[in-house]
Design a protein around this motif. Structure first.
Motif, mmCIF file in Angstrom:
data_model
loop_
_atom_site.group_PDB
_atom_site.id
_atom_site.type_symbol
_atom_site.label_atom_id
_atom_site.label_comp_id
_atom_site.label_asym_id
_atom_site.label_seq_id
_atom_site.Cartn_x
_atom_site.Cartn_y
_atom_site.Cartn_z
ATOM 1 N N VAL A 1 0.826 -1.214 0.000
ATOM 2 C CA VAL A 1 0.000 0.000 0.000
ATOM 3 C C VAL A 1 0.859 1.263 0.000
ATOM 4 O O VAL A 1 0.667 2.166 -0.829
ATOM 5 C CB VAL A 1 -0.951 -0.002 1.217
ATOM 6 N N ASP A 2 1.832 1.341 0.924
ATOM 7 C CA ASP A 2 2.594 2.576 1.099
ATOM 8 C C ASP A 2 3.692 2.771 0.063
ATOM 9 O O ASP A 2 3.966 3.907 -0.350
ATOM 10 C CB ASP A 2 3.230 2.602 2.497
ATOM 11 N N ILE A 3 4.352 1.707 -0.360
ATOM 12 C CA ILE A 3 5.504 1.826 -1.262
ATOM 13 C C ILE A 3 5.118 1.507 -2.710
ATOM 14 O O ILE A 3 5.445 2.258 -3.628
ATOM 15 C CB ILE A 3 6.658 0.898 -0.814
ATOM 16 N N VAL A 4 4.400 0.398 -2.900
ATOM 17 C CA VAL A 4 4.048 -0.005 -4.268
ATOM 18 C C VAL A 4 2.865 0.798 -4.790
ATOM 19 O O VAL A 4 2.745 1.045 -5.989
ATOM 20 C CB VAL A 4 3.746 -1.523 -4.311
ATOM 21 N N GLY A 5 1.964 1.219 -3.887
ATOM 22 C CA GLY A 5 0.810 2.003 -4.311
ATOM 23 C C GLY A 5 -0.430 1.184 -4.576
ATOM 24 O O GLY A 5 -1.361 1.652 -5.242
ATOM 25 N N ALA A 6 -0.481 -0.044 -4.059
ATOM 26 C CA ALA A 6 -1.664 -0.886 -4.244
ATOM 27 C C ALA A 6 -2.787 -0.398 -3.343
ATOM 28 O O ALA A 6 -2.575 0.343 -2.391
ATOM 29 C CB ALA A 6 -1.325 -2.334 -3.923
ATOM 30 N N GLY A 7 -4.010 -0.839 -3.635
ATOM 31 C CA GLY A 7 -5.158 -0.451 -2.836
ATOM 32 C C GLY A 7 -5.212 -1.204 -1.520
ATOM 33 O O GLY A 7 -4.653 -2.300 -1.384
ATOM 34 N N THR A 8 -5.905 -0.624 -0.552
ATOM 35 C CA THR A 8 -6.008 -1.242 0.764
ATOM 36 C C THR A 8 -6.644 -2.623 0.698
ATOM 37 O O THR A 8 -6.247 -3.541 1.423
ATOM 38 C CB THR A 8 -6.844 -0.345 1.701
ATOM 39 N N SER B 1 4.104 -4.517 -7.969
ATOM 40 C CA SER B 1 3.242 -5.552 -7.392
ATOM 41 C C SER B 1 3.783 -6.945 -7.667
ATOM 42 O O SER B 1 3.894 -7.780 -6.763
ATOM 43 C CB SER B 1 1.818 -5.415 -7.931
#
Length: 388
Positions: free
Chosen positions: A238-245, A299
């Motif tokens: 979530v914080d580094i890769v930018g994936a959704g919660t 991801s």
């Protein structure tokens, strides 16, 4: 080899496997919800790490009673009662109203998980002796299957908007009922080991300090690496890769699937190549996985890296527990109890990593992971008492 009818020993093996399974379900039912809980209670990484560390602190506190429970009521009752209460404690966790009440509930969970874990492994090793063949790695593989099931259910519940209270209360009740069923299966005739102390060590079986410390070190490393992915894998996505919660649980599931595969084939691999070689290759594999995830924060690289870590560390904890239980010069059950408790020091990493992540970045904080993995290569060489 313990003289127990094979049919009864086989039935007890299924019972212990069920206890390993539900223990993992209890643990995994909360992990995919970590990101949600961090945001719900507005916790920074350092505070979140302290909250999560309450579990391992509770587990270490359980060291004051775990050995006494094994000696007084036996491994099977210790495992079954702990498992039932651990399931019911999920209901307590679901009622947490802030970070501190969550920490208290996790502290209780840590106590119950520790006594249950020691009971499970002590009884599992007793079943192994009764069957006359290695089954401990496979039992840990069943634990990993339970983690996948529990983690998948939690991730699906999160993705579909199921409230955490509904998920945890339902799961907790099911775990308590399955623990009762396991209690019927695990019964074995009374035996002096590992439920009661054996005779005192003799000169022919002197305690070897450095190999034993190396054994415990391997267990600590395995626990730390497992905890790093379980606690921070979803947050990293979530914080580094930018994936959704809602996709945060994918890190845990990918890791656990690989860990399961590694443990299910672990006994055969050790029989063929030896424990030391399997541990060393696994350590290099785990280090490679962390480097891949941290060097290329996407991801697919992160999930692939976490899967490599799972395969790499698969035999670390089972091998350390078995070797500690067989350490010469210690009374029956003492080595297993010591190793089971001390290796939980590895689960105290979250607050340290969280504080360092807040001061720098999560990627830099996680650089400790490949170094820890490679330390197992050296520890495996020192640990000449790891059974081949």
């Amino acid at each position: 080899m313990e003289l127990v009818p094979q049919a009864r020993a086989s039935r007890a093996r299924w019972g212990v496997a069920l206890l390993f399974f539900v223990n993992a379900v209890a643990f995994a039912s909360i992990v995919p919800r970590y990101v949600e809980l961090r945001e719900t209670f507005s916790l920074d990484n350092a505070t979140f790490g302290l909250v999560i560390a309450a579990g391992p602190v509770g587990a270490l506190a359980a060291g004051l009673i775990a050995g006494r429970l094994l000696r007084s009521i036996g491994s099977a009752p210790t495992a079954v009662v702990s498992s039932m209460l651990l399931g019911l404690n999920l209901i307590v966790i679901s009622m947490a109203s802030d970070g501190w009440t969550l920490a208290l509930a996790l502290f209780i969970a840590g106590i119950l998980d520790s006594t249950g874990d020691i009971g499970n492994n002590a009884h599992g090793l007793r079943v192994q002796r009764a069957l006359g063949k290695s089954v401990i790695s496979g039992l840990h593989g069943v634990w990993s299957v339970g983690a996948i099931v529990g983690g998948s259910v939690a991730a699906l519940a999160l993705a579909n908007g199921v409230p955490i209270g509904v998920q945890l209360v339902t799961t907790g009740i099911l775990i308590a009922l399955l623990s009762l069923a396991a209690g019927v299966l695990v019964r074995l005739p009374a035996a002096p080991a590992p439920d009661r102390p054996s005779v005192a060590p003799t000169a022919a079986a002197r305690f070897a300090l450095w190999p034993f410390l190396a054994i415990v070190g391997i267990g600590i490393a395995g626990a730390l690496l497992e905890d790093i992915v379980s606690t921070w894998g979803g947050i990293y996505l979530v914080d580094i890769v930018g994936a959704g919660t809602t996709t945060a649980g994918a890190a845990f599931i990918a890791f656990m699937c690989a860990l399961t595969l590694g443990r299910l084939v672990g006994d055969a691999a050790i029989d063929r190549w030896g424990t030391g070689r399997v541990l060393a290759v696994g350590a290099w594999l785990a280090a490679t996985g962390f480097v891949l995830a941290l060097a290329v924060p996407a991801s697919w690289t992160s999930l692939t890296g976490f899967a490599l870590v799972g395969i790499g560390i698969a035999t670390m904890i089972p091998s350390a527990m078995q070797a500690a239980d067989q350490a010469p010069g210690l009374r029956a059950g003492v080595g297993l109890t010591i190793s089971s408790l001390v290796m939980r020091v590895g689960f105290l990493a979250p607050p340290l990593i969280g504080a360092f992540a807040d001061a720098t970045s999560l990627r830099l904080a996680l650089l400790i992971a490949p170094a820890v993995a490679l330390s197992v290569v050296a520890l495996a060489r020192v640990s000449t008492r790891v059974p081949e």
